[in-house]
Design a protein around this motif. Structure first.
Motif, PDB file in Angstrom:
ATOM      1  N   GLY A  26      26.425  93.337  28.373  1.00 60.15           N
ATOM      2  CA  GLY A  26      25.258  93.421  29.234  1.00 60.15           C
ATOM      3  C   GLY A  26      23.977  93.379  28.419  1.00 60.15           C
ATOM      4  N   GLU A  27      22.897  93.799  29.034  1.00 56.96           N
ATOM      5  CA  GLU A  27      21.588  93.800  28.386  1.00 56.96           C
ATOM      6  C   GLU A  27      21.618  94.612  27.092  1.00 56.96           C
ATOM      7  OE1 GLU A  27      17.541  92.765  28.080  1.00 56.96           O
ATOM      8  OE2 GLU A  27      18.932  92.130  29.659  1.00 56.96           O
ATOM      9  N   GLY A  28      21.278  93.968  25.975  1.00 58.04           N
ATOM     10  CA  GLY A  28      21.221  94.668  24.696  1.00 58.04           C
ATOM     11  C   GLY A  28      22.568  95.054  24.114  1.00 58.04           C
ATOM     12  N   GLU A  29      23.636  94.464  24.642  1.00 54.79           N
ATOM     13  CA  GLU A  29      24.984  94.800  24.155  1.00 54.79           C
ATOM     14  C   GLU A  29      25.588  93.654  23.341  1.00 54.79           C
ATOM     15  OE1 GLU A  29      26.879  97.977  27.293  1.00 54.79           O
ATOM     16  OE2 GLU A  29      27.260  95.851  27.660  1.00 54.79           O
ATOM     17  N   VAL A  30      26.524  94.024  22.473  1.00 50.57           N
ATOM     18  CA  VAL A  30      27.244  93.064  21.634  1.00 50.57           C
ATOM     19  C   VAL A  30      28.731  93.156  21.961  1.00 50.57           C
ATOM     20  CG1 VAL A  30      27.864  92.497  19.245  1.00 50.57           C
ATOM     21  CG2 VAL A  30      25.528  93.219  19.791  1.00 50.57           C
ATOM     22  N   LEU A  31      29.394  92.018  22.073  1.00 51.24           N
ATOM     23  CA  LEU A  31      30.845  91.992  22.260  1.00 51.24           C
ATOM     24  C   LEU A  31      31.506  91.968  20.888  1.00 51.24           C
ATOM     25  CD1 LEU A  31      33.268  91.696  24.281  1.00 51.24           C
ATOM     26  CD2 LEU A  31      33.097  89.230  23.889  1.00 51.24           C
ATOM     27  N   VAL A  32      32.404  92.906  20.653  1.00 48.95           N
ATOM     28  CA  VAL A  32      33.097  93.003  19.367  1.00 48.95           C
ATOM     29  C   VAL A  32      34.580  92.709  19.569  1.00 48.95           C
ATOM     30  CG1 VAL A  32      33.752  94.548  17.466  1.00 48.95           C
ATOM     31  CG2 VAL A  32      31.449  94.682  18.464  1.00 48.95           C
ATOM     32  N   LYS A  33      35.129  91.801  18.753  1.00 53.00           N
ATOM     33  CA  LYS A  33      36.575  91.588  18.711  1.00 53.00           C
ATOM     34  C   LYS A  33      37.151  92.646  17.780  1.00 53.00           C
ATOM     35  CE  LYS A  33      40.165  88.078  18.168  1.00 53.00           C
ATOM     36  NZ  LYS A  33      41.191  89.107  17.893  1.00 53.00           N
ATOM     37  N   VAL A  34      37.917  93.559  18.341  1.00 53.60           N
ATOM     38  CA  VAL A  34      38.387  94.729  17.600  1.00 53.60           C
ATOM     39  C   VAL A  34      39.579  94.368  16.711  1.00 53.60           C
ATOM     40  CG1 VAL A  34      39.274  97.087  17.806  1.00 53.60           C
ATOM     41  CG2 VAL A  34      37.604  96.235  19.474  1.00 53.60           C
ATOM     42  N   SER A  35      39.483  94.710  15.438  1.00 53.68           N
ATOM     43  CA  SER A  35      40.606  94.546  14.518  1.00 53.68           C
ATOM     44  C   SER A  35      41.363  95.858  14.330  1.00 53.68           C
ATOM     45  CB  SER A  35      40.117  94.045  13.157  1.00 53.68           C
ATOM     46  OG  SER A  35      39.640  92.730  13.257  1.00 53.68           O
ATOM     47  N   ALA A  36      40.627  96.971  14.367  1.00 50.05           N
ATOM     48  CA  ALA A  36      41.256  98.284  14.181  1.00 50.05           C
ATOM     49  C   ALA A  36      40.436  99.343  14.900  1.00 50.05           C
ATOM     50  CB  ALA A  36      41.372  98.616  12.693  1.00 50.05           C
ATOM     51  N   SER A  37      41.127 100.351  15.397  1.00 52.72           N
ATOM     52  CA  SER A  37      40.488 101.508  16.020  1.00 52.72           C
ATOM     53  C   SER A  37      41.176 102.738  15.452  1.00 52.72           C
ATOM     54  CB  SER A  37      40.659 101.448  17.542  1.00 52.72           C
ATOM     55  OG  SER A  37      40.084 102.583  18.171  1.00 52.72           O
ATOM     56  N   ALA A  38      40.548 103.901  15.566  1.00 51.87           N
ATOM     57  CA  ALA A  38      41.183 105.116  15.042  1.00 51.87           C
ATOM     58  C   ALA A  38      41.387 106.116  16.167  1.00 51.87           C
ATOM     59  CB  ALA A  38      40.346 105.723  13.922  1.00 51.87           C
ATOM     60  N   LEU A  39      42.340 106.988  15.963  1.00 49.27           N
ATOM     61  CA  LEU A  39      42.703 107.996  16.966  1.00 49.27           C
ATOM     62  C   LEU A  39      41.911 109.270  16.721  1.00 49.27           C
ATOM     63  CD1 LEU A  39      44.773 108.129  19.292  1.00 49.27           C
ATOM     64  CD2 LEU A  39      46.380 109.158  17.686  1.00 49.27           C
ATOM     65  N   ASN A  40      41.534 109.940  17.816  1.00 51.57           N
ATOM     66  CA  ASN A  40      40.793 111.197  17.730  1.00 51.57           C
ATOM     67  C   ASN A  40      41.377 112.220  18.691  1.00 51.57           C
ATOM     68  OD1 ASN A  40      38.336 110.576  15.915  1.00 51.57           O
ATOM     69  ND2 ASN A  40      38.396 108.839  17.316  1.00 51.57           N
ATOM     70  N   ARG A  41      41.088 113.498  18.419  1.00 53.10           N
ATOM     71  CA  ARG A  41      41.572 114.566  19.310  1.00 53.10           C
ATOM     72  C   ARG A  41      41.105 114.347  20.745  1.00 53.10           C
ATOM     73  NH1 ARG A  41      45.670 117.805  17.245  1.00 53.10           N
ATOM     74  NH2 ARG A  41      45.426 117.771  14.992  1.00 53.10           N
ATOM     75  N   ALA A  42      39.911 113.774  20.896  1.00 51.54           N
ATOM     76  CA  ALA A  42      39.387 113.512  22.239  1.00 51.54           C
ATOM     77  C   ALA A  42      40.297 112.565  23.019  1.00 51.54           C
ATOM     78  CB  ALA A  42      37.982 112.931  22.147  1.00 51.54           C
ATOM     79  N   ASP A  43      40.946 111.613  22.322  1.00 53.33           N
ATOM     80  CA  ASP A  43      41.878 110.708  22.997  1.00 53.33           C
ATOM     81  C   ASP A  43      43.063 111.474  23.564  1.00 53.33           C
ATOM     82  OD1 ASP A  43      40.458 108.287  22.323  1.00 53.33           O
ATOM     83  OD2 ASP A  43      41.248 108.466  20.292  1.00 53.33           O
ATOM     84  N   LEU A  44      43.558 112.449  22.788  1.00 50.23           N
ATOM     85  CA  LEU A  44      44.682 113.266  23.256  1.00 50.23           C
ATOM     86  C   LEU A  44      44.281 114.089  24.474  1.00 50.23           C
ATOM     87  CD1 LEU A  44      45.615 112.378  20.405  1.00 50.23           C
ATOM     88  CD2 LEU A  44      46.593 114.657  20.109  1.00 50.23           C
ATOM     89  N   LEU A  45      43.082 114.672  24.412  1.00 47.70           N
ATOM     90  CA  LEU A  45      42.602 115.478  25.536  1.00 47.70           C
ATOM     91  C   LEU A  45      42.381 114.620  26.783  1.00 47.70           C
ATOM     92  CD1 LEU A  45      40.047 117.790  23.684  1.00 47.70           C
ATOM     93  CD2 LEU A  45      42.244 118.477  24.654  1.00 47.70           C
ATOM     94  N   LEU A  72      26.983  87.926  22.152  1.00 50.89           N
ATOM     95  CA  LEU A  72      25.722  88.672  22.240  1.00 50.89           C
ATOM     96  C   LEU A  72      25.208  88.633  23.670  1.00 50.89           C
ATOM     97  CD1 LEU A  72      24.098  87.107  19.050  1.00 50.89           C
ATOM     98  CD2 LEU A  72      25.039  89.408  19.211  1.00 50.89           C
ATOM     99  N   GLY A  73      24.863  89.813  24.207  1.00 51.99           N
ATOM    100  CA  GLY A  73      24.333  89.888  25.549  1.00 51.99           C
ATOM    101  C   GLY A  73      22.852  89.540  25.581  1.00 51.99           C
ATOM    102  N   PRO A  74      22.288  89.389  26.791  1.00 49.10           N
ATOM    103  CA  PRO A  74      20.848  89.101  26.901  1.00 49.10           C
ATOM    104  C   PRO A  74      20.012  90.250  26.344  1.00 49.10           C
ATOM    105  CG  PRO A  74      21.806  89.658  29.053  1.00 49.10           C
ATOM    106  CD  PRO A  74      22.947  89.509  28.097  1.00 49.10           C
ATOM    107  N   GLY A  75      18.900  89.909  25.740  1.00 48.68           N
ATOM    108  CA  GLY A  75      17.994  90.950  25.245  1.00 48.68           C
ATOM    109  C   GLY A  75      18.310  91.471  23.865  1.00 48.68           C
ATOM    110  N   CYS A  76      19.356  90.957  23.212  1.00 46.46           N
ATOM    111  CA  CYS A  76      19.648  91.404  21.845  1.00 46.46           C
ATOM    112  C   CYS A  76      18.532  90.925  20.910  1.00 46.46           C
ATOM    113  CB  CYS A  76      20.999  90.867  21.375  1.00 46.46           C
ATOM    114  SG  CYS A  76      22.408  91.767  22.070  1.00 46.46           S
ATOM    115  N   LYS A  77      18.225  91.740  19.911  1.00 45.99           N
ATOM    116  CA  LYS A  77      17.031  91.495  19.101  1.00 45.99           C
ATOM    117  C   LYS A  77      17.284  90.690  17.830  1.00 45.99           C
ATOM    118  CE  LYS A  77      14.884  95.644  20.972  1.00 45.99           C
ATOM    119  NZ  LYS A  77      14.521  97.053  20.730  1.00 45.99           N
ATOM    120  N   GLY A  78      18.484  90.141  17.716  1.00 47.28           N
ATOM    121  CA  GLY A  78      18.734  89.214  16.612  1.00 47.28           C
ATOM    122  C   GLY A  78      19.230  89.854  15.326  1.00 47.28           C
TER     123      GLY A  78
END
Length: 331
Positions: A26-45, A72-78
């Motif tokens: 969306g506005e001011g957002e970037v699309l990222v192709k995820v290669s790796a993510s990490a697990l956190n206690r918040a995910d378990l909760l 890149l979404g609209p409004g990204c600042k480059g």
């Protein structure tokens, strides 16, 4: 795209990978192709139904990700271009093949670092940085007691305390974990299972106690924390692994030491507040992860699980087996 899901709250067996719609920036957002993510206690909760995502956040698990800019979404600042290697702290959505991120929340992956190593940085290191500098106002020479010292946040807090020329002291539940914290720079470490950490901390500090406590345990530690908290000390609660109930004269004990108690939850902060520490972290800390720097900071990766083994990754964290971060690798 593929993403981690669960249909109803419960155990790790409720987790599965399913195909969902790829998000659009969306506005001011970037699309990222995820290669790796990490697990956190918040995910378990969240999986247990005890930590719902903030309003407007993705209901897909995952509070951090590393990968490459895919749109890149609209409004990204480059600032970012397609193909840039980036990492980010998220309010959700990281355990999927794509995620959208406000452009100001993206950080460059340090030179010489893999996406696996980078995925272990955002949540742990930004949490520790915010707790020490923005909440605790850490100063040179101060003593910092870090509970769960071998966790991702703990290992980051040890190194950040050293970077600030402070003295990190930790608690952990095994000798193996204490050895890992010592290798990361802890000045002293105590096994909370078989020794009174408050007595040991007072002994180590020659009776003066610590200036800052980073506490993700909560209720069961309150008395011992106050025993070893020094005059004018700051006790920072950022988790409640043992629950939030306190039985006793906490306020009188706090008052007698002119001490203060602070609380912090990184996930619930709004975008403006979040931006206020992304920039100083990127400028003041990230360069120390690059090859050839001194001191050299290291992200602590315990283990790597492919996306389809997400349930086993959750079990590993629930059993408290990890030293540092558990990373999830995308297909």
């Amino acid at each position: 795209m593929l993403a981690v899901y669960f249909d109803c709250p419960g155990g790790p067996e409720n987790l599965y990978v399913k195909e969902v719609m790829k998000p659009y920036p969306g506005e001011g957002e970037v699309l990222v192709k995820v290669s790796a993510s990490a697990l956190n206690r918040a995910d378990l909760l969240q999986r247990k139904g005890r930590y719902p995502p903030p309003k407007g956040a993705s209901d897909i698990l995952g509070l951090e990700a590393a990968g490459s800019v895919a749109g890149l979404g609209p409004g990204c600042k480059g600032r970012w271009k397609i193909g840039d290697s980036v990492m980010a702290l998220l309010s959700g959505g990281g355990q999927a093949e794509y995620v959208t991120v406000p452009e100001g929340h993206l950080m460059p992956v340090p030179s010489g670092m893999t996406f696996i190593q980078a995925a272990a940085i955002p949540e742990a290191w930004l949490t520790a940085f915010q707790l020490l500098h923005f909440v605790g106002k850490i100063q040179k020479g101060e003593r910092v007691l870090i509970h769960a010292g071998a966790s991702g946040v703990g290992m980051a807090a040890i190194q950040l305390s050293r970077l600030a020329k402070a003295i990190p002291i930790v608690t952990a539940g095994t000798q193996e974990k204490l050895k890992a914290t010592a290798n990361a720079g802890a000045a002293a470490g105590f096994n909370y299972k078989n020794e009174d950490f408050s007595e040991k901390v007072l002994e180590f500090t020659q009776g003066s106690g610590v200036d800052i406590i980073l506490d993700c345990v909560g209720g069961s530690y309150w008395e011992k924390n106050l025993n070893c908290l020094g005059t004018d000390g700051r006790w920072i609660v950022y988790g409640l692994l043992s629950g939030g109930e306190v039985h006793g004269d906490l306020l009188a004990r706090l008052l007698s030491k002119r001490a203060s108690i602070h609380t912090s939850l990184l996930r619930s902060r709004d975008k403006e507040a979040s931006n206020s520490y992304h920039q100083p972290f990127t400028e003041d800390v990230l360069p120390y992860f690059s090859e050839g720097t001194s001191p050299r900071l290291q992200s602590a990766v315990d283990s790597i699980y492919p996306l389809h083994e997400i349930a086993e990754a959750h079990r590993s964290m629930e059993e408290n087996r990890n030293i540092g971060k558990i990373v999830i690798e995308m297909p």
